[in-house]
Design a protein around this motif. Structure first.
Motif, PDB file in Angstrom:
ATOM      1  N   ARG A  93      12.629   0.195  -7.321  1.00 24.02           N
ATOM      2  CA  ARG A  93      11.507  -0.581  -7.855  1.00 24.02           C
ATOM      3  C   ARG A  93      10.685   0.238  -8.849  1.00 24.02           C
ATOM      4  N   LEU A  94      10.640   1.567  -8.649  1.00 27.41           N
ATOM      5  CA  LEU A  94       9.943   2.434  -9.604  1.00 27.41           C
ATOM      6  C   LEU A  94      10.576   2.320 -10.981  1.00 27.41           C
ATOM      7  N   VAL A  95      11.911   2.346 -11.045  1.00 27.55           N
ATOM      8  CA  VAL A  95      12.604   2.231 -12.332  1.00 27.55           C
ATOM      9  C   VAL A  95      12.311   0.873 -12.965  1.00 27.55           C
ATOM     10  N   ALA A  96      12.332  -0.172 -12.149  1.00 20.61           N
ATOM     11  CA  ALA A  96      12.066  -1.516 -12.684  1.00 20.61           C
ATOM     12  C   ALA A  96      10.651  -1.616 -13.246  1.00 20.61           C
ATOM     13  N   ARG A  97       9.648  -1.091 -12.550  1.00 18.96           N
ATOM     14  CA  ARG A  97       8.272  -1.125 -13.048  1.00 18.96           C
ATOM     15  C   ARG A  97       8.131  -0.303 -14.324  1.00 18.96           C
ATOM     16  N   ALA A  98       8.818   0.835 -14.399  1.00 18.51           N
ATOM     17  CA  ALA A  98       8.742   1.665 -15.603  1.00 18.51           C
ATOM     18  C   ALA A  98       9.342   0.938 -16.793  1.00 18.51           C
ATOM     19  N   GLU A  99      10.449   0.243 -16.580  1.00 16.10           N
ATOM     20  CA  GLU A  99      11.066  -0.487 -17.686  1.00 16.10           C
ATOM     21  C   GLU A  99      10.191  -1.647 -18.160  1.00 16.10           C
ATOM     22  N   LYS A 100       9.332  -2.172 -17.277  1.00 15.73           N
ATOM     23  CA  LYS A 100       8.432  -3.256 -17.662  1.00 15.73           C
ATOM     24  C   LYS A 100       7.121  -2.737 -18.244  1.00 15.73           C
ATOM     25  N   GLY A 101       6.928  -1.414 -18.235  1.00 14.39           N
ATOM     26  CA  GLY A 101       5.704  -0.838 -18.772  1.00 14.39           C
ATOM     27  C   GLY A 101       4.527  -0.913 -17.833  1.00 14.39           C
ATOM     28  N   ASP A 102       4.774  -1.108 -16.524  1.00 13.12           N
ATOM     29  CA  ASP A 102       3.706  -1.216 -15.528  1.00 13.12           C
ATOM     30  C   ASP A 102       3.408   0.165 -14.966  1.00 13.12           C
ATOM     31  N   LEU A 103       2.460   0.881 -15.568  1.00 14.99           N
ATOM     32  CA  LEU A 103       2.161   2.244 -15.139  1.00 14.99           C
ATOM     33  C   LEU A 103       1.552   2.271 -13.742  1.00 14.99           C
ATOM     34  N   ASP A 104       0.682   1.312 -13.455  1.00 13.09           N
ATOM     35  CA  ASP A 104       0.093   1.267 -12.112  1.00 13.09           C
ATOM     36  C   ASP A 104       1.173   1.018 -11.052  1.00 13.09           C
ATOM     37  N   GLY A 105       2.091   0.100 -11.362  1.00 13.39           N
ATOM     38  CA  GLY A 105       3.189  -0.158 -10.427  1.00 13.39           C
ATOM     39  C   GLY A 105       4.081   1.053 -10.245  1.00 13.39           C
ATOM     40  N   VAL A 106       4.288   1.816 -11.343  1.00 12.67           N
ATOM     41  CA  VAL A 106       5.075   3.048 -11.240  1.00 12.67           C
ATOM     42  C   VAL A 106       4.421   4.021 -10.269  1.00 12.67           C
ATOM     43  N   ALA A 107       3.121   4.245 -10.454  1.00 13.11           N
ATOM     44  CA  ALA A 107       2.416   5.175  -9.570  1.00 13.11           C
ATOM     45  C   ALA A 107       2.466   4.700  -8.127  1.00 13.11           C
ATOM     46  N   GLU A 108       2.282   3.380  -7.918  1.00 17.34           N
ATOM     47  CA  GLU A 108       2.305   2.839  -6.562  1.00 17.34           C
ATOM     48  C   GLU A 108       3.668   3.048  -5.894  1.00 17.34           C
ATOM     49  N   GLN A 109       4.758   2.731  -6.610  1.00 13.21           N
ATOM     50  CA  GLN A 109       6.096   2.869  -6.028  1.00 13.21           C
ATOM     51  C   GLN A 109       6.474   4.348  -5.826  1.00 13.21           C
ATOM     52  N   ALA A 110       6.031   5.210  -6.776  1.00 12.14           N
ATOM     53  CA  ALA A 110       6.325   6.638  -6.621  1.00 12.14           C
ATOM     54  C   ALA A 110       5.642   7.189  -5.382  1.00 12.14           C
ATOM     55  N   ARG A 111       4.353   6.797  -5.191  1.00  7.24           N
ATOM     56  CA  ARG A 111       3.646   7.263  -3.993  1.00  7.24           C
ATOM     57  C   ARG A 111       4.296   6.708  -2.719  1.00  7.24           C
ATOM     58  N   ALA A 112       4.670   5.442  -2.769  1.00  8.25           N
ATOM     59  CA  ALA A 112       5.299   4.842  -1.584  1.00  8.25           C
ATOM     60  C   ALA A 112       6.635   5.516  -1.273  1.00  8.25           C
ATOM     61  N   GLY A 113       7.438   5.758  -2.327  1.00 12.31           N
ATOM     62  CA  GLY A 113       8.711   6.448  -2.106  1.00 12.31           C
ATOM     63  C   GLY A 113       8.521   7.859  -1.596  1.00 12.31           C
ATOM     64  N   LEU A 114       7.507   8.561  -2.182  1.00 10.31           N
ATOM     65  CA  LEU A 114       7.242   9.924  -1.728  1.00 10.31           C
ATOM     66  C   LEU A 114       6.746   9.926  -0.290  1.00 10.31           C
ATOM     67  N   ALA A 115       5.914   8.954   0.071  1.00  6.89           N
ATOM     68  CA  ALA A 115       5.432   8.868   1.451  1.00  6.89           C
ATOM     69  C   ALA A 115       6.579   8.592   2.417  1.00  6.89           C
ATOM     70  N   ALA A 116       7.481   7.673   2.025  1.00  3.21           N
ATOM     71  CA  ALA A 116       8.632   7.387   2.886  1.00  3.21           C
ATOM     72  C   ALA A 116       9.516   8.622   3.054  1.00  3.21           C
ATOM     73  N   MET A 117       9.702   9.374   1.937  1.00  2.00           N
ATOM     74  CA  MET A 117      10.504  10.588   2.008  1.00  2.00           C
ATOM     75  C   MET A 117       9.838  11.622   2.913  1.00  2.00           C
ATOM     76  N   ARG A 118       8.525  11.758   2.772  1.00  4.07           N
ATOM     77  CA  ARG A 118       7.825  12.736   3.603  1.00  4.07           C
ATOM     78  C   ARG A 118       7.832  12.340   5.072  1.00  4.07           C
ATOM     79  N   ASP A 119       7.723  11.052   5.349  1.00  8.68           N
ATOM     80  CA  ASP A 119       7.829  10.599   6.743  1.00  8.68           C
ATOM     81  C   ASP A 119       9.188  10.961   7.328  1.00  8.68           C
ATOM     82  N   LEU A 120      10.230  10.739   6.522  1.00 11.30           N
ATOM     83  CA  LEU A 120      11.572  11.080   6.991  1.00 11.30           C
ATOM     84  C   LEU A 120      11.698  12.579   7.215  1.00 11.30           C
ATOM     85  N   LEU A 121      11.158  13.377   6.265  1.00 10.13           N
ATOM     86  CA  LEU A 121      11.213  14.838   6.421  1.00 10.13           C
ATOM     87  C   LEU A 121      10.433  15.280   7.656  1.00 10.13           C
TER      88      LEU A 121
END
Length: 650
Positions: A609-637
């Motif tokens: 979803r981060l890639v999709a938001r970036a291709e649409k030019g949605d910077l806020d959506g990019v930041a939101e998905q990056a944080r969510a992905g990073l949080a999910a990764m950190r939870d797994l770690l």
């Protein structure tokens, strides 16, 4: 059980002694002198007590046994059972439980004591020398047998320790795999998702003053997102590499692994030397893990490059080489960047190096010298199951048991001559020793030793025909040669190959014995006949050969039994080791599967979803998905690290 093993044999020896004397005289009504009865009972009790502790205190038990037998000189004729058996039993325990030098010293001490006892018992010098030589030969044989048993037990202990190490590996396999995967996931999150979050936040804060940063941040987010998705897909694919099954060897597993990477776009070629049997066990596991890690690195840093995997067995060492041709931009600055990235991470290389070091091997990784690309080369000594089998089959240099055996076999004809013609004992010593000496190499070249022994057996008839030796000495040498050839036949059956290969040795030995005996019988007049001596010799050799087939077959069968027992023990050890390693690999595989399933969920979803938001030019959506992905990764770690580090209560 240990109590029975310690005391059963001493009690049986004591019972046999008491049954012979005083049991037999008492049953027949003969008088038994009270003083001699007291001596026999005291010596029997002392010997039994000493032999009962031979496993815990072997040297002390042997010396105490001999001291009791010396006290038995007060009744030497009555305790002959103890004289024959007690020293040999005690010395065997010394040879099994003590170093070879200690066993030899104890054997020399016991033989010397027997020589002194013989001086007290016998009047004739020939009897004293004969008793000493017989005892020395028996002690030499006992030391040899005991030392062989000691080596066998040491090999079994080493195999048990190896299985225990494999079981320990099995118990930590899942934890080790979680730890390794946590490092890999940390690399992905640190290199990609974190940079997206930082760039997106900076672009939003500076949007009013530097609006061009938004476009750069979106471009970075799209590129990093794609790299994250690709890296996670590669990691998941590596996690799903096939686990070892019971029948698959290294060649099959590497082929399956390579096929998986080919499906991901990597051009992988294989050069795996065919083996006589599928290679399994710790060496195969280490080689497979190194190939898997090297291919993963190639897919990560040189996607689409040609990769060549070579596996070869050279002189007991498994050589594993993985070379890639690099990417199209490996030359110049691009090549420097790729090399720096590989050297900078170091995670995969460290893991591969640990795998090699665990087996006493080495691993080298770095840029190729001949052309652009990367090369990983590991040298793994085959020290696991296959190596132990090779070590068991590989001939060892002559040692203490071999020397003891040669002395014991050489003593047979010498003792025969001593019993019949003591004055000619010097004529028998050198030929007897020369005939038995090739037995030192019976493990290294059993067929050659057997043939040499049979040929040497013809020396005695030749010496008799030329008048060099009298008939009595020649026959004694022939008898000693028969013992030598029995040992050589046993060695052929035990070390020269399977039974279907060695069974002709039965006919060879029986034929050699019969020819030698027939010639000797004709030369000394035992089988003198009127007429054609040659025809009679052939007939006699044929009859004797038929009769001697049975004892030759019995000796050969004993060697086959020893070989089968050795192979069974090795197979049992190999099976236990392979089962432990296989279980460890399966547990690690299941752990990878579990983590791969978790990766395919929220982490990959947010990255996509981060890639999709970036291709649409949605910077806020990019930041939101990056944080969510990073949080999910950190939870797994975090979950993985909690599982890796057990709580203090555990």
């Amino acid at each position: 059980m240990e109590l029975i093993r310690n005391w059963l044999l001493p009690v049986l020896v004591a019972a046999q002694q008491l049954a012979v004397w005083p049991g037999r005289p008492l049953l027949s009504g003969d008088p038994v002198e009270a003083r001699r009865l007291a001596v026999v009972l005291a010596v029997t009790v002392a010997v039994t007590a000493a032999l009962g502790v031979r496993r815990r205190f072997p040297v002390a038990a042997a010396l105490a046994t001999e001291a009791a037998l010396v006290a038995g000189l007060l009744a030497p004729d009555e305790i002959w059972v103890l004289y024959v058996l007690a020293d040999a039993i005690a010395l065997y325990s010394v040879a099994v439980r003590c170093p070879g030098r200690t066993a030899v010293l104890v054997a020399v001490a016991l033989t010397g004591s027997v020589a002194l006892r013989s001086v007290a018992v016998f009047d004739l010098r020939a009897d004293i020398v004969g008793e000493t030589l017989v005892t020395g030969a028996i002690h030499a044989a006992v030391v040899g047998l005991g030392h062989s048993r000691r080596r066998w037990l040491a090999a079994r202990r080493a195999a048990a320790e190896e299985v225990a190490r494999a079981e320990a590996l099995r118990s930590t396999a899942a934890v080790t795999e979680r730890h390794r995967l946590a490092r890999e996931l940390h690399d992905v999150s640190a290199h990609h998702l974190t940079s997206v979050v930082v760039a997106a936040d900076a672009a939003r804060r500076l949007a009013d003053r530097r609006p061009e940063l938004a476009a750069d941040a979106l471009r970075l987010a799209a590129d990093s997102g794609r790299e994250t998705v690709a890296a996670l897909h590669r990691l998941v694919a590596a996690m799903q590499a096939p686990a070892a099954d019971e029948g698959s060897g290294l060649e099959q597993r590497v082929a399956e692994l390579a096929a998986g990477f080919v499906r991901l776009g990597q051009r992988v070629s294989l050069d795996i030397a065919p083996a006589a049997a599928p290679l399994t066990g710790p060496v195969a596991e280490a080689a497979f893990g190194i190939v898997r890690e090297a291919l993963t690195n190639a897919l990560r840093y040189a996607p689409g490059a040609a990769v060549h995997v070579t596996v070869a067995d050279r002189e007991g060492t498994l050589d594993v080489t993985v070379r890639d041709d690099g990417t199209e931009d490996t030359g110049g600055a691009g090549g420097t960047l790729v090399a720096a990235r590989r050297l900078g991470s170091g995670r995969g290389t460290a893991g591969m190096r640990e795998r090699a070091a665990a087996l006493g091997g080495t691993l080298e990784a770095g840029p190729r010298a001949d052309r652009p690309g990367w090369c990983v080369r590991a040298r793994l000594p085959r020290t696991a199951a296959a190596a132990r089998r090779q070590g068991a089959a590989r001939p060892v240099p002559p040692g203490l048991p071999d020397v003891a055996l040669v002395l014991a076999v050489a003593a047979v004809p010498v003792l025969a001559v001593l019993a019949e013609r003591p004055a000619l004992i010097a004529h028998a010593c050198l030929p007897a020793l020369a005939h038995a000496l090739p037995l030192l190499w019976r493990r290294r070249a059993p067929w050659a030793v057997l043939v040499v022994g049979l040929v040497a057996g013809l020396v005695a008839p030749a010496a008799l025909a030329t008048g060099v030796l009298p008939a009595g000495v020649a026959w004694a040498l022939v008898a000693g040669g028969g013992v030598t050839e029995c040992v050589a036949l046993h060695a052929v059956a035990s070390f020269a190959g399977p039974a279907r290969v060695t069974f002709p040795a039965i006919a060879v030995v029986a034929g050699g014995w019969s020819i030698t005996a027939a010639v000797m019988a004709l030369l000394d007049g035992t089988a003198a006949v009127e007429g054609d001596d040659g025809a009679f010799a052939v007939f006699l050799a044929y009859v004797l050969g038929a009769l001697l087939l049975l004892p030759a077959a019995a000796v050969w069968g004993l060697g086959v039994f020893v070989r089968a027992r050795r192979e069974e023990a090795l197979g049992r050890d190999d099976g236990a080791l392979a089962a432990a390693v296989r279980a460890a690999v399966i547990e690690a595989y299941r752990e990878r599967q579990r983590i791969a399933a978790e990766l395919r969920g929220p982490v990959l979803g947010h990255a996509g979803r981060l890639v999709a938001r970036a291709e649409k030019g949605d910077l806020d959506g990019v930041a939101e998905q990056a944080r969510a992905g990073l949080a999910a990764m950190r939870d797994l770690l975090a979950a993985l690290r909690e599982e890796v580090s057990p709580s203090p209560s555990e």
